[in-house]
Design a protein around this motif. Structure first.
Motif: not given
Ligand code: MG
Ligand code: 8NA
Ligand code: MG
Ligand code: MG
Length: 331
Positions: A22-26, A28, A30, A306, A310
């Motif tokens: 989730q953190i690495l998916d731009p 998404i 969070v 990423q 966060h």
């Molecule tokens: Mg993300």
């Protein structure tokens, strides 16, 4: 990044992988991860060194205390608040006094001095290096002084020294020709010298040795199979004491140099942080200490952007790091 898992004994592999995905998916969004006491105190250590261009115990404890009173709910250790109250009450007259009276005069053996030591280690490395890379005395002395304002127990400040020496070695050694066993051996040499004269029969800290833990690190590195998480939790430790967390953080850095069966990711920096969190326990602190070492070794370019977006205040912290570099240039 480790704080959502702090204190958990078992962290599901899929759960943790999803967290990182989730953190690495731009795509998404969070919310950022609020920083904890680890970053709060690291940040203030750096700012104090920058403003003073040297270590100033009174200024550093004032900055710690002000940060704490500004926001005490950042997951500080349960005893450290007393130090800040006592320092403020006595108008910071003796920066070492309140810490030395903790735990009936034994002082804290928590990992709080080690978790924040990175700026002190970097400052000493840069400021005191006069071409003699073998003399660790300046870094050991500076770290001892900067640690005892909160951690006067020898296991507490020695943990900070070990973490600082690991950061120094990580800076010094070539990342393209890196031998994990030599790294561990060098740390064992320094800690052996430090532990000379320790009484193994001392009823309080007898037999508590960083060297023993580092020997275990070497044993795991030499093993063909990845050690079980329970083995690491029970023998190396994942707890708030420096003895049960600093060698573990060093192990995370060293183990992440090779692919890990339990953390199948290519980026070494990610692997290191992910592995540290996967061990459970004091996840924010062990991951931040492991991150400080791998960061020193590989440089900030290896940190996935990423991750940074966060993390609360990561832009400020980048600026502080640059200022620290300038402030620590030898005069
Ligand atoms: Mg993300
Ligand atoms: P600390 O000095 O309060 O030490 C941490 C803990 O270690 C203490 O609260 C005691 O339980 C124990 N301890 C230390 N020295 C002694 C002693 N001589 N005798 C008996 N017990 C002792 O705080 P610190 O700054 O060293 O702690 C750092 C850790 O605390 C980090 O993991 C940080 O993230 C934070 N932390 C917070 C939480 C939380 O949920 N709020 C949980 C774990 C850790
Ligand atoms: Mg914390
Ligand atoms: Mg912690």
């Amino acid at each position: 990044m480790g704080s959502p898992f702090e204190g958990e004994a078992h962290i599901g592999r899929t759960h943790l992988s999803n967290y990182f995905n989730q953190i690495l998916d731009p795509s998404i969004k969070v919310p950022f991860k609020p920083y904890t006491d680890d970053t709060a105190m690291t940040k203030q250590s750096a700012i104090s060194l920058i403003e003073n261009k040297s270590f100033n115990a009174q200024d550093m404890v004032k900055k710690f205390a002000n940060e704490y009173f500004h926001n005490p709910k950042r997951g500080y250790g349960s005893a450290i608040g007393d130090i800040f109250f006592n320092l403020r009450r006595t108008n910071y007259a003796d920066p070492y006094g309140p810490a030395s009276m903790q735990f009936k005069g034994l002082g804290s053996y928590g990992n709080g001095a080690a978790m924040r030591v990175a700026p002190v280690a970097l400052f000493a490395y840069h400021h005191c290096s006069d071409g003699d890379n073998h003399d660790v005395t300046p870094i050991v002395n500076l770290v001892t002084d900067a640690s005892k304002v909160t951690h006067s127990n020898k296991l507490g400040y020695r943990g900070a020294i070990l973490q600082a020496l690991a950061i120094r070695l990580a800076l010094l050694l070539d990342k393209d020709d890196f031998d994990t066993i030599s790294f561990a051996n060098e740390l064992i040499q320094y800690m052996t010298q430090m532990e000379v004269g320790d009484d193994p029969d001392d009823p309080i800290d007898g037999g508590k040795s960083f060297v023993t833990k580092l020997e275990l690190v070497k044993q795991y590195l030499n093993s063909t199979e990845e050690p079980h998480i329970e083995e690491i939790q029970n023998k190396l430790g994942v707890h708030v004491s420096a003895l049960d967390s600093v060698p573990t953080a060093i192990y995370c850095f060293l183990a992440a140099q090779k692919p890990l069966e339990s953390v199948p990711v290519d980026c070494k920096f990610h692997r290191c942080i992910h592995y540290a969190i996967s061990l459970g326990g004091d996840t924010d602190t062990i991951a931040s200490m492991a991150g400080a070492i791998i960061g020193a070794h590989m440089g900030d370019e290896v940190i996935p952007n990423q991750f940074l977006v966060h993390c609360e205040h990561s832009e400020d912290i980048r600026k502080i790091a640059d200022d620290l570099y300038e402030a620590s240039k030898p005069t």
